[in-house]
Design an enzyme around this catalytic site. Structure first.
Site, mmCIF file in Angstrom:
data_model
loop_
_atom_site.group_PDB
_atom_site.id
_atom_site.type_symbol
_atom_site.label_atom_id
_atom_site.label_comp_id
_atom_site.label_asym_id
_atom_site.label_seq_id
_atom_site.Cartn_x
_atom_site.Cartn_y
_atom_site.Cartn_z
ATOM 1 N N GLY A 179 6.535 -3.328 3.404
ATOM 2 C CA GLY A 179 7.226 -4.253 2.509
ATOM 3 C C GLY A 179 8.382 -4.963 3.222
ATOM 4 O O GLY A 179 8.593 -6.175 3.043
ATOM 5 N N ASP A 180 9.113 -4.221 4.024
ATOM 6 C CA ASP A 180 10.239 -4.814 4.775
ATOM 7 C C ASP A 180 9.700 -5.840 5.777
ATOM 8 O O ASP A 180 10.295 -6.907 5.989
ATOM 9 C CB ASP A 180 11.001 -3.720 5.534
ATOM 10 C CG ASP A 180 11.265 -2.510 4.662
ATOM 11 O OD1 ASP A 180 11.435 -2.703 3.443
ATOM 12 O OD2 ASP A 180 11.283 -1.383 5.187
HETATM 13 N N1 LIG Z 1 -3.209 -0.434 3.190
HETATM 14 C C1 LIG Z 1 -2.852 -1.661 3.567
HETATM 15 N N2 LIG Z 1 -3.759 -2.452 4.209
HETATM 16 C C2 LIG Z 1 -3.431 -3.710 4.594
HETATM 17 N N3 LIG Z 1 -2.216 -4.260 4.377
HETATM 18 C C3 LIG Z 1 -1.289 -3.535 3.741
HETATM 19 C C4 LIG Z 1 -1.547 -2.192 3.312
HETATM 20 N N4 LIG Z 1 -0.419 -1.702 2.728
HETATM 21 C C5 LIG Z 1 0.505 -2.704 2.794
HETATM 22 N N5 LIG Z 1 -0.022 -3.801 3.387
HETATM 23 C C6 LIG Z 1 0.629 -5.116 3.610
HETATM 24 O O1 LIG Z 1 2.028 -5.005 3.464
HETATM 25 C C7 LIG Z 1 2.484 -5.726 2.297
HETATM 26 C C8 LIG Z 1 3.573 -4.929 1.613
HETATM 27 O O2 LIG Z 1 3.049 -3.667 1.242
HETATM 28 P P1 LIG Z 1 3.463 -2.869 -0.065
HETATM 29 O O3 LIG Z 1 3.029 -3.596 -1.270
HETATM 30 O O4 LIG Z 1 2.945 -1.476 0.132
HETATM 31 O O5 LIG Z 1 5.052 -2.948 0.020
HETATM 32 P P2 LIG Z 1 6.131 -1.896 -0.448
HETATM 33 O O6 LIG Z 1 5.628 -1.142 -1.638
HETATM 34 O O7 LIG Z 1 7.412 -2.611 -0.545
HETATM 35 O O8 LIG Z 1 6.117 -0.937 0.839
HETATM 36 P P3 LIG Z 1 7.257 -0.044 1.526
HETATM 37 O O9 LIG Z 1 8.267 0.318 0.463
HETATM 38 O O10 LIG Z 1 6.455 1.141 2.043
HETATM 39 O O11 LIG Z 1 7.815 -0.853 2.635
HETATM 40 C C9 LIG Z 1 1.222 -5.928 1.450
HETATM 41 O O12 LIG Z 1 1.341 -7.042 0.590
HETATM 42 C C10 LIG Z 1 0.167 -6.105 2.547
HETATM 43 O O13 LIG Z 1 0.243 -7.411 3.110
HETATM 44 O O1 LIG Z 2 15.425 5.044 -0.334
HETATM 45 P P1 LIG Z 2 15.126 3.577 -0.063
HETATM 46 O O2 LIG Z 2 16.328 2.890 0.510
HETATM 47 O O3 LIG Z 2 14.552 2.873 -1.228
HETATM 48 O O4 LIG Z 2 13.962 3.559 1.019
HETATM 49 C C1 LIG Z 2 14.172 4.105 2.287
HETATM 50 C C2 LIG Z 2 12.916 3.968 3.123
HETATM 51 O O5 LIG Z 2 11.818 4.704 2.565
HETATM 52 O O6 LIG Z 2 12.545 2.594 3.164
HETATM 53 C C3 LIG Z 2 12.030 2.245 4.436
HETATM 54 C C4 LIG Z 2 10.637 1.725 4.299
HETATM 55 O O7 LIG Z 2 10.614 0.611 3.452
HETATM 56 C C5 LIG Z 2 12.129 3.502 5.294
HETATM 57 O O8 LIG Z 2 12.524 3.159 6.589
HETATM 58 C C6 LIG Z 2 13.135 4.363 4.571
HETATM 59 O O9 LIG Z 2 12.973 5.747 4.784
#
Ligand SMILES: Nc1ncnc2c1ncn2[C@@H]1O[C@H](COP(=O)(O)OP(=O)(O)OP(=O)(O)O)[C@@H](O)[C@H]1O
Ligand SMILES: O=P(O)(O)OC[C@@]1(O)O[C@H](CO)[C@@H](O)[C@@H]1O
Length: 302
Positions: free
Chosen positions: A251-252
């Protein structure tokens, strides 16, 4: 200049094992120690994609030193406030073939003087700057802290990006953030609804716009993402083909990719696809996305 703020940076201790059994002694067969926290991840990926930023926030103890060492190793700049107490948290991410379990630390208390110091640094931002507020805040702080920052910076021509959940996000919408990026689960939680289709997601993304957000990017993990942009256009993209290796920071990475695409071209469509490609490039790799990985996936999307 782009600034990222991470209130609660972390060492991500990522381990893999065949099976995780609660209540038993589990032994890992892979381990990795990564300096992270959402804003810090955004800064690292921006640098990998070719954009400079300064990482701000609060850091403490031996873990804080390691986070800064790793961040500088990527060539990123930082201007953290060092806390006299505690240590930056350690977040344990346990991965097996079937599931991922997270145990995230709480992080040090942040005294009022340190908050004042952060506000003084933010006060120096000027028109054209970008500020990324990303991640949770430690329990010791009130959940209107992002709101207070945005109120202070209102009408200064600063593009503010907020990647946060629930009230932390909802409370800032009236200050018109340039970009917000909840995932589909966070969107459902915010409105206390079940989202069954893309149309449902678009409907509630537009509600976030009505509440004040300019561009609303909803990430949906392996199902891709949807953008409702400030010109009223809506785009959906699936993810590119690839094998999931590590989705932490996807997501980041998406936020960093979107900003890079937008600042390079001024085009929201390009920014969106760059965001999707960057999120997926991170998900398909042990480490955060690099530019060549992103370019390779981007070609398959547009
Ligand atoms: N299993 C996957 N396969 C392909 N692309 C992925 C996958 N998981 C995440 N992505 C890519 O990353 C983007 C962000 O992922 P996600 O929706 O999981 O964000 P998030 O929930 O904010 O994740 P995190 O908090 O772990 O950073 C998705 O829109 C997609 O482009
Ligand atoms: O507790 P928060 O601040 O919501 O999330 C922290 C965290 O899960 O977010 C990053 C991945 O997005 C990791 O590097 C870190 O450990």
């Amino acid at each position: 200049m782009i600034y990222t703020v991470t209130f609660n940076p972390a060492i991500d201790y990522i381990v893999r094992m065949d099976k995780f059994v609660a209540g038993a002694t589990n032994r890992v067969n892979y381990e990795q120690v990564l300096g992270g926290g959402k804003g810090i991840n955004v800064s690292i990926v921006l640098k990998n994609l070719g954009l400079d930023s300064t990482a701000l926030g609060f850091i403490s103890g031996f873990t804080g030193k390691e986070i800064i060492r790793q961040l500088h190793g990527f060539g990123c700049q930082s201007d953290f406030i060092e806390l006299p107490n505690g240590f930056s948290r350690i977040n344990v991410k346990i991965k097996t073939a079937e599931q991922e379990t997270e145990v995230n630390g709480q992080g040090p208390d942040i005294p009022q003087e340190a908050i004042d110091e952060l506000f003084a640094k933010l006060d120096k931002l000027t028109a054209g700057d970008t500020l990324v507020l990303a991640g949770s805040i430690p329990k010791s702080l009130p959940d209107d802290i992002y709101e207070k920052i945005m109120a202070k910076l209102e009408n200064r021509g600063i593009n503010i990006v907020v990647d946060a959940t629930k009230n932390l996000l909802l409370n800032v919408l009236k200050y018109h953030p340039f970009l917000i990026k909840p995932n589909n689960h966070e969107l459902a939680e915010m409105f206390n609804v079940t989202l069954n289709s893309h149309d449902d997601i678009i409907f509630y993304a537009k509600k976030l716009q009505e509440l004040g957000a300019k561009n609303v990017l909803i990430s949906m993990g392996k199902d891709g993402a949807i953008l409702v942009d400030q010109n009223g256009s809506t785009i959906h993209s699936p993810v590119p083909k690839g094998k999931l290796v590590n989705s932490i920071g996807a997501g980041d990475s998406m936020v960093a990719g979107f900003l890079t695409g937008y600042y390079e071209t001024g085009d929201f469509k390009r920014a969106f696809y760059m965001g999707v490609a960057t999120g997926s490039a991170s998900a398909f790799s042990e480490n955060l996305a690099t530019r060549p990985e992103v370019e390779a996936l981007l070609k398959t999307l547009i």
